[in-house]
Design an enzyme around this catalytic site. Structure first.
Site, PDB file in Angstrom:
ATOM      1  N   LYS A 188       2.800  11.112  -3.512  1.00  0.00           N
ATOM      2  CA  LYS A 188       1.746  10.434  -4.270  1.00  0.00           C
ATOM      3  C   LYS A 188       0.843  11.439  -4.991  1.00  0.00           C
ATOM      4  O   LYS A 188       0.296  11.148  -6.051  1.00  0.00           O
ATOM      5  CB  LYS A 188       0.920   9.584  -3.306  1.00  0.00           C
ATOM      6  CG  LYS A 188      -0.102   8.690  -3.952  1.00  0.00           C
ATOM      7  CD  LYS A 188      -0.714   7.796  -2.895  1.00  0.00           C
ATOM      8  CE  LYS A 188      -1.769   6.876  -3.451  1.00  0.00           C
ATOM      9  NZ  LYS A 188      -2.305   5.999  -2.392  1.00  0.00           N
ATOM     10  N   GLU A 221      -7.260   0.476  -4.553  1.00  0.00           N
ATOM     11  CA  GLU A 221      -7.298   0.370  -3.090  1.00  0.00           C
ATOM     12  C   GLU A 221      -8.631  -0.186  -2.578  1.00  0.00           C
ATOM     13  O   GLU A 221      -8.627  -1.086  -1.731  1.00  0.00           O
ATOM     14  CB  GLU A 221      -6.988   1.741  -2.469  1.00  0.00           C
ATOM     15  CG  GLU A 221      -5.505   2.091  -2.630  1.00  0.00           C
ATOM     16  CD  GLU A 221      -5.183   3.575  -2.470  1.00  0.00           C
ATOM     17  OE1 GLU A 221      -6.064   4.320  -2.000  1.00  0.00           O
ATOM     18  OE2 GLU A 221      -4.060   3.980  -2.812  1.00  0.00           O
ATOM     19  N   ASP A 228     -13.242   5.383   2.608  1.00  0.00           N
ATOM     20  CA  ASP A 228     -11.825   5.484   3.003  1.00  0.00           C
ATOM     21  C   ASP A 228     -11.499   6.903   3.466  1.00  0.00           C
ATOM     22  O   ASP A 228     -11.344   7.817   2.661  1.00  0.00           O
ATOM     23  CB  ASP A 228     -10.956   5.089   1.791  1.00  0.00           C
ATOM     24  CG  ASP A 228      -9.447   5.170   2.081  1.00  0.00           C
ATOM     25  OD1 ASP A 228      -9.054   5.695   3.139  1.00  0.00           O
ATOM     26  OD2 ASP A 228      -8.670   4.692   1.231  1.00  0.00           O
ATOM     27  N   ASP A 258       0.882  -1.170   0.000  1.00  0.00           N
ATOM     28  CA  ASP A 258       0.000   0.000   0.000  1.00  0.00           C
ATOM     29  C   ASP A 258       0.918   1.218   0.000  1.00  0.00           C
ATOM     30  O   ASP A 258       1.559   1.522   1.001  1.00  0.00           O
ATOM     31  CB  ASP A 258      -0.883  -0.029   1.259  1.00  0.00           C
ATOM     32  CG  ASP A 258      -1.704   1.256   1.441  1.00  0.00           C
ATOM     33  OD1 ASP A 258      -1.642   2.146   0.566  1.00  0.00           O
ATOM     34  OD2 ASP A 258      -2.403   1.356   2.472  1.00  0.00           O
TER      35      ASP A 258
HETATM   36  P1  ADP Z   1      -3.465   7.697   4.405  1.00  0.00           P
HETATM   37  O1  ADP Z   1      -4.395   6.763   3.718  1.00  0.00           O
HETATM   38  O2  ADP Z   1      -3.755   9.144   4.081  1.00  0.00           O
HETATM   39  O3  ADP Z   1      -2.033   7.344   4.184  1.00  0.00           O
HETATM   40  P2  ADP Z   1      -4.128   6.506   7.036  1.00  0.00           P
HETATM   41  O4  ADP Z   1      -5.191   5.600   6.545  1.00  0.00           O
HETATM   42  O5  ADP Z   1      -2.879   5.891   7.547  1.00  0.00           O
HETATM   43  O6  ADP Z   1      -3.767   7.656   6.001  1.00  0.00           O
HETATM   44  O7  ADP Z   1      -4.816   7.402   8.207  1.00  0.00           O
HETATM   45  C1  ADP Z   1      -4.109   8.332   8.950  1.00  0.00           C
HETATM   46  C2  ADP Z   1      -5.110   9.152   9.782  1.00  0.00           C
HETATM   47  O8  ADP Z   1      -5.820   8.299  10.686  1.00  0.00           O
HETATM   48  C3  ADP Z   1      -4.442  10.221  10.649  1.00  0.00           C
HETATM   49  O9  ADP Z   1      -5.129  11.448  10.508  1.00  0.00           O
HETATM   50  C4  ADP Z   1      -4.624   9.682  12.067  1.00  0.00           C
HETATM   51  O10 ADP Z   1      -4.722  10.712  13.043  1.00  0.00           O
HETATM   52  C5  ADP Z   1      -5.930   8.934  11.953  1.00  0.00           C
HETATM   53  N1  ADP Z   1      -6.126   7.950  13.017  1.00  0.00           N
HETATM   54  C6  ADP Z   1      -5.368   6.861  13.292  1.00  0.00           C
HETATM   55  N2  ADP Z   1      -5.848   6.223  14.397  1.00  0.00           N
HETATM   56  C7  ADP Z   1      -6.937   6.937  14.815  1.00  0.00           C
HETATM   57  C8  ADP Z   1      -7.869   6.808  15.908  1.00  0.00           C
HETATM   58  N3  ADP Z   1      -7.766   5.831  16.801  1.00  0.00           N
HETATM   59  N4  ADP Z   1      -8.861   7.726  16.012  1.00  0.00           N
HETATM   60  C9  ADP Z   1      -8.964   8.720  15.124  1.00  0.00           C
HETATM   61  N5  ADP Z   1      -8.123   8.908  14.089  1.00  0.00           N
HETATM   62  C10 ADP Z   1      -7.124   8.019  13.926  1.00  0.00           C
HETATM   63 MG    MG Z   2      -4.868   5.090   2.576  1.00  0.00          MG
END
Ligand code: ADP
Ligand code: MG
Length: 619
Positions: A87, A187, A211, A23
Site C-alpha cells: 500500500k 478510511e 487511527d 479495508d
Molecule cells: P494497519 O491499519 O496498519 O493495517 P491494524 O489496525 O490492524 O494495522 O493494527 C495492528 C497493530 O495493532 C499491531 O501493531 C498490533 O500489535 C496492535 N494491536 C492489536 N491488538 C492490540 C492490543 N490488544 N493491544 C495493543 N496493541 C494491539
Molecule cells: Mg488501518
C-alpha cells in the site's frame, strides 16, 4: 453474468445484490458486508475464525501466488520474493520513494524518475496495482467461498490523504481483481459510518478520527452536513505505530540485561523472540494488569504503569499531530462533537485515556478497532445498493469522465459515482518541442483505452507559445454543475490561452448502455490493464530513447568510441522492444540502457558544472 439495473439519477442498483466493503490495509486487510437478514454489518471470518488477512504476498518461482497468513513464513525464508506494505507504493513514483528504499526487502527498480514504481522479481516486473489486485482477488475469493455466491462489487477504503493517483491505482487494482469498485471512500469516513455517524441527513457534526495501526498513525478531522462528509484536515506520521511500541518494550527489557548478555544485531532469531514476547505482553496488558515473559533465558515483567511510561513519548507525538490537524482545520477541541478510535493499537487502555482527555470527551470504542473501517465500508456498500432507505443518495456520475492521453489511454478526471456538482483540474504538458496546439478529446466510460469508451467531444487548444517539450503547463478542468452539464476547459498557464466546451454526458445514454459499459469494463479488465501497462512502458521507453538521443548528440565529443557504440546498440535493442508486445522486455532494455549511460552521464555533468564554474560554456 448477473444482470444489474442502475438508476441513472441515483446511481443505485435496483436489485438486491451482495456488495462487500473492503479495508485494504498496509498491515492487514479484511472484508465485511451488511447481513441481508439482520441488516447489521459483519466482518467475514475464515474457517479458523480469523477476519484479518495479513497484507503479505509471496510470488513463487513458477509464478504461484500466496496471500495472507500463509505467506508470512516467506518473509524470513524468501524475502526477495515476499512483498509487504504494498500500500505504501500505490501511485508512487521512484522519486517519491527515494528516501525510504531501504525499508523494503524486495527490489524496487530504481530509475529515479517521475514514472510509477514497479517491483522486480527475477525477470518479471509488477506494478503496485497488480500486487494489490492479488490481495483483493484473495479477499474476493474468500468472500465468495464463505457466502457461496459470486461477488462482483465492492466499496474499498483508502487513507484520507491519498491523492488522485493513489485513489485511481486502488480503483484499478479492484478492477483487475474482477471487482466493480462502486466507490473509493476515506478510511475515517468509513469508521464514522460504522458508528452510525452521518447516516441521518439532518446531522451536522465535526468528528475527529484517531487511527493508530501497526506502522502508521493518521488523524482526520471530518465535517458532516446534509449527509456529505468533508475532510477538513489530516495529519499523522507514516512511520509511527504498534511496531514502535514493540521496539520500545524490547529496549526497556534489554536495559535490564547486562550488556555482555544482550543479543547482537546479527542475532536475528533472539531479537525476533524478544519482539514476539513484547507483542504478546502488550496485547495481554489490555486485560491483565501485569505480565511475565521468559526470553532467551531471562525473566521479564511488565505492568500497566511501566507500559504507560514507555509509550508516553509516542502518544505525545500522536497528540501533537492531533493539535496540528485541529489548527489546520481552524478548530479547537471544543468544536469536536465525536471522537472515533481506529486501529489495533487503540485497544491499549492508556491510549484511550490519553486521547479521551486530550479531546475532553468520551471516545467511540465499542467496535473492534481493527474491523471498524471494513464495517463502515460495508455500511456504505449497503447504502449504494439502495437497501438503506433512510439514507439520502446524492446525485452522482454513473460513468467516469476523462480525456485521451499518450498512446490512446483514458485518463479519468471525474471517477464514476462522484457526487455532483464537482470540479477537478489536472495539469498536462506537450510531447514535442515547439508544439503549438493540443487536442483535448473528452470520453466517458470505464475502459483503459479511449477507443473502447464513448466519445463526448473534442477541441483544440491553440496558440501555445513555442517552448521545449514538457515545459508548457496546460490545465484541464472538468466542471459538472448540479444539472449534470459538463464544462471542459483547457488553459495554458504561462500564456493564459484558453478554450472550452460544454457537454451533456448523459445525453442519449440509456440505462442498458450504462449497464453494458460497466460490465464490459469488468470482463476486459485484465486485457485493459495489460494494454495500459504496455502503452505506458512504450511511452517511457520512447521518452528514454529521446532523452538519450539528445544527450548523445549534444555531448558526443566527450564520450569514448566504446561508449557511443554500446549506447547505440542498447538504443537499437530498446527501439525494437518498443515495437513488440512485451512490457517486461521494454523495462529490461531500459535498465540496460540506463546502466550504460549512467557512468558517462554523471561524468559529463560533473565536467559541465566545473567548466561552467570556470566561466566557459560547453556549446
Ligand atoms: P494497519 O491499519 O496498519 O493495517 P491494524 O489496525 O490492524 O494495522 O493494527 C495492528 C497493530 O495493532 C499491531 O501493531 C498490533 O500489535 C496492535 N494491536 C492489536 N491488538 C492490540 C492490543 N490488544 N493491544 C495493543 N496493541 C494491539
Ligand atoms: Mg488501518
Amino acid at each position: 453474468m448477473p444482470k444489474i439495473g442502475i438508476n441513472i439519477a441515483t446511481g443505485s442498483l435496483q436489485q438486491a445484490e451482495m456488495i462487500v466493503g473492503i479495508d485494504l490495509g498496509t498491515t492487514n486487510s479484511l472484508v465485511a458486508l451488511v447481513h441481508p437478514d439482520t441488516r447489521k454489518p459483519i466482518v467475514l471470518k475464515d474457517q479458523n475464525g480469523l477476519a484479518l488477512v495479513p497484507s503479505i504476498l509471496h510470488i513463487g518461482k513458477q509464478g504461484e501466488i500466496t496471500v495472507g497468513e500463509a505467506a508470512r513464513p516467506f518473509l524470513k525464508s524468501d524475502p526477495s520474493r515476499t512483498l509487504f506494505s504494498v500500500k505504501r507504493l500505490m501511485g508512487k513514483s521512484y522519486k517519491d520513494l527515494a528516501s525510504s528504499q531501504d525499508l523494503f526487502t524486495y527490489k524496487i527498480i530504481d530509475e529515479g524518475t517521475d514514472s510509477l514504481v514497479k517491483v522486480q522479481i527475477d525477470q518479471q516486473y509488477f506494478s503496485p496495482i497488480e500486487l494489490s489486485s492479488f490481495i483483493l482477488r484473495e479477499l474476493k475469493e474468500r468472500a465468495e467461498h464463505m457466502l457461496k455466491t459470486p461477488i462482483s462489487k465492492a466499496v474499498i477504503t483508502v487513507p484520507a490523504y491519498f491523492n488522485d493517483a493513489q485513489r485511481q491505482a486502488t480503483r484499478d487494482a479492484g478492477k483487475l481483481a474482477g471487482l466493480d469498485v462502486l466507490r473509493i471512500i476515506n478510511e475515517p469516513t468509513a469508521a464514522s459510518l460504522a458508528y452510525g455517524l452521518g447516516i441521518s441527513p439532518e446531522e451536522n457534526k465535526t468528528i475527529a478520527v484517531y487511527d493508530l495501526g501497526g506502522g502508521t498513525f493518521d488523524v482526520s478531522i471530518l465535517q458532516i452536513s446534509n449527509g456529505i462528509f468533508e475532510v477538513l484536515s489530516t495529519n499523522g506520521d507514516t512511520y509511527l505505530g504498534g511496531d514502535d511500541i514493540d521496539r520500545a518494550i524490547v529496549d526497556f527489557w534489554l536495559q535490564q540485561v547486562p550488556a555482555a548478555k544482550r543479543p547482537q544485531k546479527e542475532d536475528t532469531a533472539a531479537l525476533q523472540s524478544y519482539r514476539l514476547a513484547a507483542v504478546h505482553a502488550k496485547h495481554q496488558l489490555t486485560t491483565d494488569s501485569n505480565v511475565e515473559a521468559i526470553v532467551d533465558g531471562h525473566t521479564f515483567s511488565l505492568n500497566h504503569a511501566q507500559l504507560e511510561e514507555i509509550i508516553m513519548p509516542l502518544v505525545g507525538r500522536t497528540l501533537t499531530c492531533c493539535q496540528l490537524a485541529l489548527d489546520d482545520a481552524k478548530l479547537t477541541v471544543a468544536n469536536i462533537d465525536e471522537v472515533v478510535l481506529v486501529g489495533g493499537s487503540t485497544r491499549m487502555p492508556s491510549i484511550k485515556k490519553k486521547v479521551s482527555s486530550f479531546f475532553g470527551r468520551t471516545v467511540h470504542d465499542t467496535l473492534d478497532p481493527d474491523q471498524v473501517v471494513a464495517l463502515g465500508a460495508a455500511v456504505q456498500a449497503d447504502i449504494l445498493a439502495g437497501n438503506n432507505k433512510d439514507f439520502l443518495l446524492l446525485d452522482i456520475t454513473p460513468l467516469s469522465l476523462g480525456i485521451e492521453t499518450m498512446g490512446g489511454l483514458m485518463d479519468v478526471l471525474i471517477p464514476r459515482n462522484s457526487k455532483i456538482p464537482s470540479r477537478v483540474a489536472r495539469q498536462y504538458t506537450t510531447q514535442q518541442d515547439g508544439q503549438g496546439s493540443m487536442r483535448i478529446s473528452v470520453y466517458q466510460g470505464e475502459r483503459d483505452m479511449v477507443q473502447d469508451n464513448r466519445k463526448l467531444g473534442e477541441f483544440n487548444l491553440t496558440g501555445i507559445p513555442g517552448m521545449p517539450a514538457g515545459l508548457p503547463k496546460v490545465e484541464v478542468a472538468f466542471l459538472i454543475n448540479a444539472d449534470g452539464i459538463l464544462t471542459v476547459r483547457a488553459r495554458e498557464i504561462r500564456s493564459g490561452v484558453e478554450q472550452q466546451i460544454e457537454i451533456k454526458p448523459q445525453y442519449g445514454l440509456t440505462d442498458q448502455e450504462v449497464e453494458r459499459l460497466l460490465m464490459e469494463s469488468i470482463t476486459h479488465a485484465k486485457d485493459d490493464i495489460k494494454k495500459r501497462a504496455l502503452v505506458e512502458a512504450r511511452t517511457e521507453g520512447e521518452q528514454l530513447l529521446q532523452t538519450t538521443e539528445k544527450f548523445v548528440t549534444r555531448y558526443a565529443s566527450l564520450l569514448s568510441a566504446e561508449e557511443l557504440s554500446a549506447t547505440a546498440a542498447a538504443m537499437q535493442a530498446l527501439q525494437l522492444a518498443v515495437t513488440m508486445e512485451d512490457k517486461d522486455l521494454i523495462h529490461q532494455r531500459m535498465e540496460v540502457l540506463n546502466e550504460i549511460s549512467r557512468p558517462y552521464a554523471e561524468r559529463v555533468m560533473d565536467q559541465a558544472v566545473s567548466t561552467a564554474l570556470r566561466g566557459q560554456k560547453i556549446e
